[in-house]
Design an enzyme around this catalytic site. Structure first.
Site, PDB file in Angstrom:
ATOM      1  N   CYS A  90       4.296  -5.570  40.684  1.00 35.51           N
ATOM      2  CA  CYS A  90       3.657  -4.532  39.878  1.00 35.51           C
ATOM      3  C   CYS A  90       2.649  -3.872  40.797  1.00 35.51           C
ATOM      4  CB  CYS A  90       2.952  -5.103  38.644  1.00 35.51           C
ATOM      5  SG  CYS A  90       1.962  -3.859  37.789  1.00 35.51           S
ATOM      6  N   CYS A  93      -0.926  -2.945  38.600  1.00 33.51           N
ATOM      7  CA  CYS A  93      -1.873  -4.037  38.323  1.00 33.51           C
ATOM      8  C   CYS A  93      -1.148  -5.361  38.479  1.00 33.51           C
ATOM      9  CB  CYS A  93      -2.529  -3.876  36.965  1.00 33.51           C
ATOM     10  SG  CYS A  93      -1.432  -3.447  35.602  1.00 33.51           S
ATOM     11  N   SER A  94      -0.577  -5.894  37.412  1.00 31.38           N
ATOM     12  CA  SER A  94       0.098  -7.187  37.531  1.00 31.38           C
ATOM     13  C   SER A  94       1.000  -7.411  36.329  1.00 31.38           C
ATOM     14  CB  SER A  94      -0.922  -8.303  37.624  1.00 31.38           C
ATOM     15  OG  SER A  94      -1.753  -8.233  36.485  1.00 31.38           O
ATOM     16  N   CYS A  95       1.689  -6.359  35.888  1.00 28.74           N
ATOM     17  CA  CYS A  95       2.609  -6.498  34.762  1.00 28.74           C
ATOM     18  C   CYS A  95       3.660  -7.541  35.135  1.00 28.74           C
ATOM     19  CB  CYS A  95       3.260  -5.152  34.449  1.00 28.74           C
ATOM     20  SG  CYS A  95       2.024  -3.896  34.040  1.00 28.74           S
TER      21      CYS A  95
END
Lengths: 186, 105
Positions: A90, A93-95
């Protein structure tokens, strides 16, 4: 204390229910994690009809299996083949597919991985100990708030007689992010 | 980069912050697409002068984003948050070791 302050303000205004917060923490700490994803992968390896359904419409299949889901998020399963190796990042961000893999590891959230997975995927894979044949293309999928990807790794050779439990033990978290391969049977 | 197993949350405050955010989303008070866009923007700003390692620095960016969103929508104003922060700090200082920490008011 900054978090406690927010929680207190929101609780006093009735916007937050502290019991619900405990429930969420318990769910993510104890009830969901990569073993959910491993169960899905093992079934896909064993059951061609299930595999087909999973690749077509992962959301329905995952919901039928009773895995905790979240509204507004779609999971897409991408299948590794001898020709294509899939890898997930991602960049924003950090999906991450929480219901299937739990909370992402620190490295998935790091700037280094988020930037380099797209720029130099083969080098990143090598750092994870994964070296692919030259002929295998690497495809990198960038997760978003709406779509999260899960890699369906290739079934290791020598696992023909294994049952679902034994198979799921070969499926590592990293093999479902695409930064690893499943374990080989002993 | 390691492949060793890790706990879901490295610190209790990471877990609390995560749960608070997910709960606000579950209850319809926070749109996840908006959240991801704002959080991504904060991470980008924080990552300008150094590489974030995905630990405390990641959750610091998360907290800053949530504080800003809650201030914007008027759910938790910055001065209110500062007062409560101080109240919690006093409560931690005044609570004997081992006893549960509670706000006095």
């Amino acid at each position: 204390m900054r978090v406690k302050a927010l929680e207190t303000i929101l609780t006093r205004k009735g916007l937050v229910d502290p019991a619900a917060l405990d429930e969420i923490i318990d769910t993510y700490q104890n009830r969901i994690g990569p073993k959910n994803g491993a169960e899905v992968v093992a079934r896909a390896w064993s059951d061609p009809a299930f595999r087909g359904a999973l690749l077509r419409d992962a959301d329905s299949v995952i919901a039928e299996m009773g895995h905790y889901g979240r509204q507004g998020e779609h999971v897409v399963v991408v299948e590794n083949t001898p020709e294509i190796h899939n890898m997930v990042v991602c960049t924003l961000c950090s999906c991450y597919p929480w219901p299937l893999l739990g909370i992402p590891p620190g490295w998935y959230k790091s700037d280094a991985y988020r930037a380099r997975a797209v720029r130099e995927p083969r080098r990143v894979l090598a750092e994870f100990g994964v070296t692919l044949p030259e002929a295998t293309a690497v495809r990198v999928w960038d997760s978003t708030a709406e779509v999260r990807y899960l890699v369906l790794p290739m079934r290791p050779e020598g696992t023909e007689s294994m049952d679902l439990t034994q198979l799921s033990e070969l499926v590592t978290r990293d093999s479902m992010i695409g930064t690893g391969l499943p374990k080989s049977p002993r | 980069m390691t492949t060793a197993p890790e706990p879901a949350f490295l610190e209790p405050w990471h877990a609390q912050l995560f749960a608070l955010t997910v709960h606000l989303n579950d209850s319809g008070r926070l749109d996840w697409g908006d959240w991801a866009a704002r959080f991504g923007a904060t991470l980008a700003v924080h990552g300008l002068d150094r590489d974030l390692d995905g630990g405390d620095d990641y959750f610091n960016a998360w907290l800053e984003t949530l504080e800003a969103i809650l201030a914007d929508v008027g759910a938790a104003a910055p001065d209110e948050a500062a007062q409560l922060r101080e109240a919690w700090r006093q409560a931690y200082l005044n609570t004997p070791h081992g006893a549960p920490v509670r706000l006095s008011t």
